[in-house]
Design a protein around this motif. Structure first.
Motif, mmCIF file in Angstrom:
data_model
loop_
_atom_site.group_PDB
_atom_site.id
_atom_site.type_symbol
_atom_site.label_atom_id
_atom_site.label_comp_id
_atom_site.label_asym_id
_atom_site.label_seq_id
_atom_site.Cartn_x
_atom_site.Cartn_y
_atom_site.Cartn_z
ATOM 1 N N PHE A 111 -12.838 37.449 58.867
ATOM 2 C CA PHE A 111 -14.176 37.941 58.570
ATOM 3 C C PHE A 111 -14.199 38.647 57.222
ATOM 4 O O PHE A 111 -13.182 39.195 56.784
ATOM 5 N N ASP A 112 -15.366 38.630 56.596
ATOM 6 C CA ASP A 112 -15.588 39.396 55.370
ATOM 7 C C ASP A 112 -16.023 40.798 55.802
ATOM 8 O O ASP A 112 -17.141 40.986 56.289
ATOM 9 N N ILE A 113 -15.137 41.774 55.637
ATOM 10 C CA ILE A 113 -15.370 43.121 56.175
ATOM 11 C C ILE A 113 -15.703 44.093 55.049
ATOM 12 O O ILE A 113 -14.996 44.156 54.030
ATOM 13 N N ASN A 114 -16.754 44.838 55.256
ATOM 14 C CA ASN A 114 -17.149 45.889 54.320
ATOM 15 C C ASN A 114 -16.354 47.155 54.658
ATOM 16 O O ASN A 114 -16.645 47.849 55.638
ATOM 17 N N LYS A 115 -15.347 47.447 53.861
ATOM 18 C CA LYS A 115 -14.457 48.580 54.149
ATOM 19 C C LYS A 115 -15.060 49.936 53.764
ATOM 20 O O LYS A 115 -14.542 50.981 54.167
ATOM 21 N N LYS A 116 -16.150 49.912 52.997
ATOM 22 C CA LYS A 116 -16.765 51.177 52.574
ATOM 23 C C LYS A 116 -17.544 51.829 53.714
ATOM 24 O O LYS A 116 -17.755 53.035 53.727
ATOM 25 N N ILE A 117 -17.986 51.019 54.662
ATOM 26 C CA ILE A 117 -18.766 51.545 55.793
ATOM 27 C C ILE A 117 -17.797 51.962 56.891
ATOM 28 O O ILE A 117 -17.100 51.114 57.473
ATOM 29 N N THR A 118 -17.751 53.261 57.182
ATOM 30 C CA THR A 118 -16.774 53.782 58.148
ATOM 31 C C THR A 118 -17.422 54.474 59.345
ATOM 32 O O THR A 118 -16.726 54.815 60.288
#
Length: 416
Positions: free
Chosen positions: A72-79
């Motif tokens: 998956f393309d994961i947005n790591k900035k959103i925690t």
């Protein structure tokens, strides 16, 4: 003999030039193309572009992101979940997975504007299960080696042997290849005889009861005319089969370097596939198609109008279903079933049952030869009977039932 071939070739030319034949030939290609296209676009539409992974436990969310990054393309900035909701509202992401932990039990909740789809859902669940296994093993104080040992499963392998000259020898045949070929033959014959039963009956019935037949029979015999019709239809069927075989060869050379095809050929030998198709199975396919073509022509000769051809092939359709369905249902799960063994020696049934027995190597060459011999005798007897009935009914225009027409034809035949 020349008149026989004139009828056969005229029948052949008429059908291969027809739009219905072209559509029948193209139909499987169109269906395959449509299925592949729908699968491709379905995958594209069901793809999740970007998601977020959030959890109150930072270690869990980071571990899960690492596990899922290749799929998956994961947005790591959103925690956090609040950030994920805001990003979803702003259409910055497609969805987010919220992971919670309660009493060492993981629970995942995916929220998105579109459904994940079965494949993506199973992937996300698989990662959760892996993490759950780690939590469970940790709570039980198990080491990685102990977990691996606990998850190890028993294996079962199969080795097929044959007895030759009183000695047991390993059977080198590729069973998967033979099974695929066997069921391909059964399915191919089922489709062919269903498609051509009505065409054959209509071809035989179309000229009956008309003055055209009086002109035709002034230059040839009814038997030759009937045989020519059957040969013409059989050549049409043979043309279609050859087109598919030739297309299969072309498709193989075009697709043999694809990863999916390479993976398949690592399991199934292409040589074994070719041997399976060109061996006894091809004989059963051709002879099976021939006997059902003759039977369709026989039932077609019992009606006086081409409009009644559909009614004439109803018994043929029922017989095809009775012969094929038990074979398809029992062939894979129970190839040694007594019904399959009996069917493999009965004309009309053997062309469906014997390829399945050959695929499972549960029949000897002697049994195959006996079965083919019985099938050939059945074809000859049915052909002779059909020709005699056609000769007796070819100029009869009657609204009697098929059974009554048959009885009248038998009486006429006996008096000759």
């Amino acid at each position: 003999m020349n008149k026989f071939w004139v009828v056969a070739l005229e029948t052949y030319k008429k059908h291969v030039k027809s739009a219905s034949f072209i559509m029948m030939v193209l139909a499987p290609f169109l269906l395959i193309g449509f299925s592949l296209g729908m699968g491709y676009f379905g995958d594209k539409f069901s793809d999740v572009n970007e998601i977020a992974i959030v959890s109150d436990d930072k270690a869990i969310s980071e571990t899960y992101r690492e596990m899922a990054k290749d799929d998956f393309d994961i947005n790591k900035k959103i925690t956090t979940e609040s950030k994920a909701k805001k990003a979803l509202e702003n259409e910055e992401i497609d969805g987010y997975l919220s992971i919670s932990v309660s009493e060492n039990q993981l629970k995942g909740q995916y929220t998105g504007v579109e459904t994940l789809g079965t494949t993506n859902q199973q992937i996300l669940l698989g990662f959760l299960n892996q993490m759950q296994l780690g939590i469970n093993s940790g709570s039980l104080g198990l080491t990685q080696e102990q977990v691996t040992t606990l998850l190890s499963q028993a294996t079962l392998s199969e080795k097929q042997v044959k007895v030759s000259d009183g000695q047991i020898k390993e059977n080198k045949d590729n069973r998967m290849a033979l099974t695929l070929v066997g069921f391909f033959i059964v399915l191919a014959m089922y489709m062919i005889v269903l498609l051509y039963a009505s065409i054959t009956a209509q071809e035989v019935a179309s000229e009956k009861g008309t003055r055209i037949m009086e002109i035709i029979l002034s230059s040839t015999t009814a038997a030759k005319h009937f045989y020519g019709k059957i040969m013409g239809i059989f050549l049409v069927i043979l043309t279609q089969v050859l087109i598919y075989l030739f297309s299969g060869v072309i498709a193989y050379f075009l697709a043999k370097d694809m990863d999916m095809v390479k993976g398949f050929l690592e399991t199934v030998s292409i040589d074994e596939l070719i041997k399976g198709i060109l061996g006894y199975n091809l004989l059963y396919l051709l002879l099976g198609v021939l006997i059902y073509t003759i039977l369709s022509a026989f039932t077609g000769s019992l009606v006086s109008k081409s409009e009644d051809a559909a009614k004439a092939v109803t018994p043929v359709t029922y017989l095809i279903m009775i012969a094929s369905l038990p074979t398809m249902m029992l062939g894979m799960s129970d190839p040694q079933n007594m019904l399959i063994k009996i069917f493999s020696f009965i004309p009309f049934f053997s062309s469906f049952a014997m390829p399945v027995r050959i695929a499972n190597d549960s029949v000897t060459n002697t049994e195959i030869i006996i079965s083919l011999g019985i099938l050939l005798v059945g074809i000859i007897l049915l052909l002779r009977l059909s020709a005699k009935v056609y000769k007796s009914t070819v100029l009869i225009y009657s609204d009697k039932s098929m059974m009554q027409v048959f009885k009248d034809a038998v009486k006429v035949t006996k008096t000759r």
